[in-house]
Write a protein that holds these residues in place. Structure first.
Motif, PDB file in Angstrom:
ATOM      1  N   VAL A  93       0.851  -1.195   0.000  1.00  0.00           N
ATOM      2  CA  VAL A  93       0.000   0.000   0.000  1.00  0.00           C
ATOM      3  C   VAL A  93       0.882   1.239   0.000  1.00  0.00           C
ATOM      4  CG1 VAL A  93      -1.731   1.304   1.292  1.00  0.00           C
ATOM      5  CG2 VAL A  93      -1.859  -1.200   1.195  1.00  0.00           C
ATOM      6  N   SER A  94       0.651   2.118  -0.971  1.00  0.00           N
ATOM      7  CA  SER A  94       1.443   3.334  -1.131  1.00  0.00           C
ATOM      8  C   SER A  94       0.955   4.432  -0.185  1.00  0.00           C
ATOM      9  CB  SER A  94       1.331   3.821  -2.582  1.00  0.00           C
ATOM     10  OG  SER A  94       1.822   5.144  -2.711  1.00  0.00           O
ATOM     11  N   PRO A  95       1.862   5.319   0.246  1.00  0.00           N
ATOM     12  CA  PRO A  95       1.422   6.501   1.002  1.00  0.00           C
ATOM     13  C   PRO A  95       0.469   7.378   0.196  1.00  0.00           C
ATOM     14  CG  PRO A  95       3.785   6.175   1.226  1.00  0.00           C
ATOM     15  CD  PRO A  95       3.333   5.239   0.159  1.00  0.00           C
ATOM     16  N   GLN A  96       0.478   7.257  -1.137  1.00  0.00           N
ATOM     17  CA  GLN A  96      -0.436   8.022  -1.989  1.00  0.00           C
ATOM     18  C   GLN A  96      -1.797   7.334  -2.053  1.00  0.00           C
ATOM     19  OE1 GLN A  96       2.528   8.006  -5.371  1.00  0.00           O
ATOM     20  NE2 GLN A  96       1.913  10.146  -5.511  1.00  0.00           N
ATOM     21  N   SER A  97      -2.361   7.068  -0.892  1.00  0.00           N
ATOM     22  CA  SER A  97      -3.662   6.416  -0.768  1.00  0.00           C
ATOM     23  C   SER A  97      -4.535   7.256   0.144  1.00  0.00           C
ATOM     24  CB  SER A  97      -3.506   5.001  -0.201  1.00  0.00           C
ATOM     25  OG  SER A  97      -2.673   4.205  -1.015  1.00  0.00           O
ATOM     26  N   ASN A  98      -5.825   7.224  -0.104  1.00  0.00           N
ATOM     27  CA  ASN A  98      -6.764   7.985   0.718  1.00  0.00           C
ATOM     28  C   ASN A  98      -8.161   7.393   0.554  1.00  0.00           C
ATOM     29  OD1 ASN A  98      -7.648   8.976  -1.839  1.00  0.00           O
ATOM     30  ND2 ASN A  98      -6.243  10.717  -1.682  1.00  0.00           N
ATOM     31  N   ARG A  99      -9.170   8.162   0.922  1.00  0.00           N
ATOM     32  CA  ARG A  99     -10.546   7.668   0.815  1.00  0.00           C
ATOM     33  C   ARG A  99     -10.993   7.518  -0.643  1.00  0.00           C
ATOM     34  NH1 ARG A  99     -14.562   7.458   4.369  1.00  0.00           N
ATOM     35  NH2 ARG A  99     -15.897   8.272   2.718  1.00  0.00           N
ATOM     36  N   MET A 100     -10.297   8.142  -1.572  1.00  0.00           N
ATOM     37  CA  MET A 100     -10.637   7.986  -2.989  1.00  0.00           C
ATOM     38  C   MET A 100     -10.156   6.648  -3.526  1.00  0.00           C
ATOM     39  SD  MET A 100      -9.975  11.803  -4.547  1.00  0.00           S
ATOM     40  CE  MET A 100     -10.701  11.352  -6.126  1.00  0.00           C
ATOM     41  N   GLY A 101      -8.995   6.185  -3.078  1.00  0.00           N
ATOM     42  CA  GLY A 101      -8.488   4.924  -3.574  1.00  0.00           C
ATOM     43  C   GLY A 101      -7.179   4.540  -2.918  1.00  0.00           C
ATOM     44  N   VAL A 102      -6.850   3.259  -3.012  1.00  0.00           N
ATOM     45  CA  VAL A 102      -5.604   2.726  -2.477  1.00  0.00           C
ATOM     46  C   VAL A 102      -4.686   2.403  -3.654  1.00  0.00           C
ATOM     47  CG1 VAL A 102      -4.548   0.785  -1.260  1.00  0.00           C
ATOM     48  CG2 VAL A 102      -6.637   1.808  -0.373  1.00  0.00           C
ATOM     49  N   ARG A 103      -3.532   3.075  -3.694  1.00  0.00           N
ATOM     50  CA  ARG A 103      -2.541   2.836  -4.746  1.00  0.00           C
ATOM     51  C   ARG A 103      -1.573   1.763  -4.264  1.00  0.00           C
ATOM     52  NH1 ARG A 103      -0.095   5.714  -9.231  1.00  0.00           N
ATOM     53  NH2 ARG A 103      -1.673   7.348  -8.967  1.00  0.00           N
ATOM     54  N   LEU A 104      -1.228   0.840  -5.165  1.00  0.00           N
ATOM     55  CA  LEU A 104      -0.389  -0.302  -4.822  1.00  0.00           C
ATOM     56  C   LEU A 104       0.901  -0.281  -5.640  1.00  0.00           C
ATOM     57  CD1 LEU A 104      -3.251  -2.951  -4.893  1.00  0.00           C
ATOM     58  CD2 LEU A 104      -2.303  -1.831  -2.864  1.00  0.00           C
ATOM     59  N   SER A 105       1.978  -0.711  -5.036  1.00  0.00           N
ATOM     60  CA  SER A 105       3.259  -0.716  -5.727  1.00  0.00           C
ATOM     61  C   SER A 105       4.001  -2.012  -5.439  1.00  0.00           C
ATOM     62  CB  SER A 105       4.115   0.481  -5.293  1.00  0.00           C
ATOM     63  OG  SER A 105       4.399   0.413  -3.905  1.00  0.00           O
ATOM     64  N   THR A 106       4.986  -2.303  -6.284  1.00  0.00           N
ATOM     65  CA  THR A 106       5.835  -3.461  -6.094  1.00  0.00           C
ATOM     66  C   THR A 106       7.141  -3.253  -6.860  1.00  0.00           C
ATOM     67  OG1 THR A 106       5.939  -5.884  -6.203  1.00  0.00           O
ATOM     68  CG2 THR A 106       4.978  -4.752  -8.097  1.00  0.00           C
ATOM     69  N   GLU A 107       8.178  -3.946  -6.468  1.00  0.00           N
ATOM     70  CA  GLU A 107       9.426  -3.891  -7.227  1.00  0.00           C
ATOM     71  C   GLU A 107       9.287  -4.720  -8.502  1.00  0.00           C
ATOM     72  OE1 GLU A 107      12.684  -5.128  -4.847  1.00  0.00           O
ATOM     73  OE2 GLU A 107      12.469  -3.518  -3.369  1.00  0.00           O
ATOM     74  N   HIS A 108      10.046  -4.346  -9.512  1.00  0.00           N
ATOM     75  CA  HIS A 108      10.082  -5.092 -10.778  1.00  0.00           C
ATOM     76  C   HIS A 108       8.684  -5.224 -11.382  1.00  0.00           C
ATOM     77  CE1 HIS A 108      14.101  -5.914  -9.377  1.00  0.00           C
ATOM     78  NE2 HIS A 108      13.651  -6.636  -8.364  1.00  0.00           N
ATOM     79  N   ASN A 109       7.971  -4.104 -11.396  1.00  0.00           N
ATOM     80  CA  ASN A 109       6.598  -4.096 -11.917  1.00  0.00           C
ATOM     81  C   ASN A 109       6.584  -4.409 -13.416  1.00  0.00           C
ATOM     82  OD1 ASN A 109       3.911  -3.507 -12.564  1.00  0.00           O
ATOM     83  ND2 ASN A 109       3.801  -1.878 -11.043  1.00  0.00           N
TER      84      ASN A 109
END
Length: 311
Positions: free
Chosen positions: A199-215
């Motif tokens: 879960v990325s810090p760029q998440s809020n009530r609008m949506g949860v942004r997800l990240s991973t290495e080697h995307n």
């Protein structure tokens, strides 16, 4: 009356949301964890849709200017009432002048405070839910600030001690396949389902942004806008999926990886930046069974509370 002494990171008034207006571009809003909200309301004898205070992360203080009954549910925020520890999943009488103090959330991210009789505020489009982006709902259409006064109806009668557990947490979220399967190879879906997402810090009530290495999900697709809803999983050009939540937009032009099943969407309310989550694709039968299990959880609570009131 309740006085907000310290609102913490994000404190809002929410109910079950604003439904029937998405064709006008109006977001749903409402509690991100409706099951925690409903259970808290039932513990204090409220209707399921009675508004509550949604508290994010914690670090908040509320002072009660009159007697009432409250219940907390959701994340454990190490709450204290009048200096005495209280716990999520139970209801408590409150005396005039007592202060509710919440520390940092643990085992979750959001907590729901139900007050007997709810908070007296004006409904907009049949809901008192706060839509922060649009600027309406709640008291002022914004997050609650220090010194805000929340009108409530005093209650100083006897109230039985009640408790209830929340539905089980899941680390693997179930999703329906998206409508844009033909735009990507099967490897896209396989990578999405086999990856542990953070879960990325760029998440809020609008949506949860997800990240991973080697995307491996980067793309250049640009699509005509189509309707989206809470649970829609948008795939951004950077390859970072965004799970839309209650305050999310009503249309979007990113490809859709899938849709979180209704029974699992509330899990995102309790995911904080840095947490990990995985996904699995399921069919409609699995989704229906999951929802029936959640409905049964609430029905069991109804029966238990009814039997308690008869004694």
């Amino acid at each position: 009356m309740i006085t907000v002494i310290k609102p913490g990171m994000q404190m809002t008034i929410q109910d079950l949301g604003r439904h029937g207006y998405r064709h006008l571009g109006i977001a749903q809003s409402g509690a991100l964890d409706p099951y925690a909200m409903i259970i808290a309301n039932r513990l204090v004898g409220n209707d399921d849709n009675q508004n509550v205070i949604e508290i994010t992360l914690g670090l908040a203080q509320l002072q009660f200017q009159c007697a009432t009954v409250i219940a907390l549910h959701g994340a454990d925020m190490q709450a204290k009432l009048g200096g005495v520890s209280i716990y999520p999943g139970w209801c408590y009488p409150v005396e005039q002048g007592q202060t509710l103090t919440l520390a940092t959330a643990r085992q979750g991210f959001r907590s729901y405070l139900a007050i007997k009789g709810g908070i007296d505020c004006h409904a907009v489009m049949n809901s008192t839910a706060t839509d922060i982006a649009a600027g309406f709902g709640g008291l002022t259409g914004a997050t609650l600030q220090a010194n805000a006064q929340l009108p409530i109806t005093p209650f100083d009668g006897d109230w039985p001690q009640r408790g209830a557990i929340a539905p089980a947490k899941r680390s693997v979220i179930r999703v329906h396949s998206g409508p844009h399967q033909q735009l990507r190879s099967q490897q896209y879906s396989d990578f999405f389902a086999q990856t542990k997402w953070q879960v990325s810090p760029q998440s809020n009530r609008m949506g949860v942004r997800l990240s991973t290495e080697h995307n491996q999900l980067m793309h250049t697709h640009s699509l005509p806008s189509l309707a989206v809803s809470p649970g829609s999983i948008q795939l951004t050009p950077s390859g970072e999926p965004i799970v839309l939540l209650n305050d999310g937009q009503t249309t979007g032009g990113y490809p859709l990886l899938g849709t979180v099943i209704s029974a699992d969407l509330h899990q995102f309310a309790q995911l904080k930046p840095g947490d990990f989550v995985q996904f699995e694709f399921v069919n409609l039968a699995v989704a229906n069974t999951a929802q029936q299990k959640l409905d049964a959880h609430l029905q069991q609570l109804t029966i238990a509370l009814k039997n308690l009131s008869i004694r």
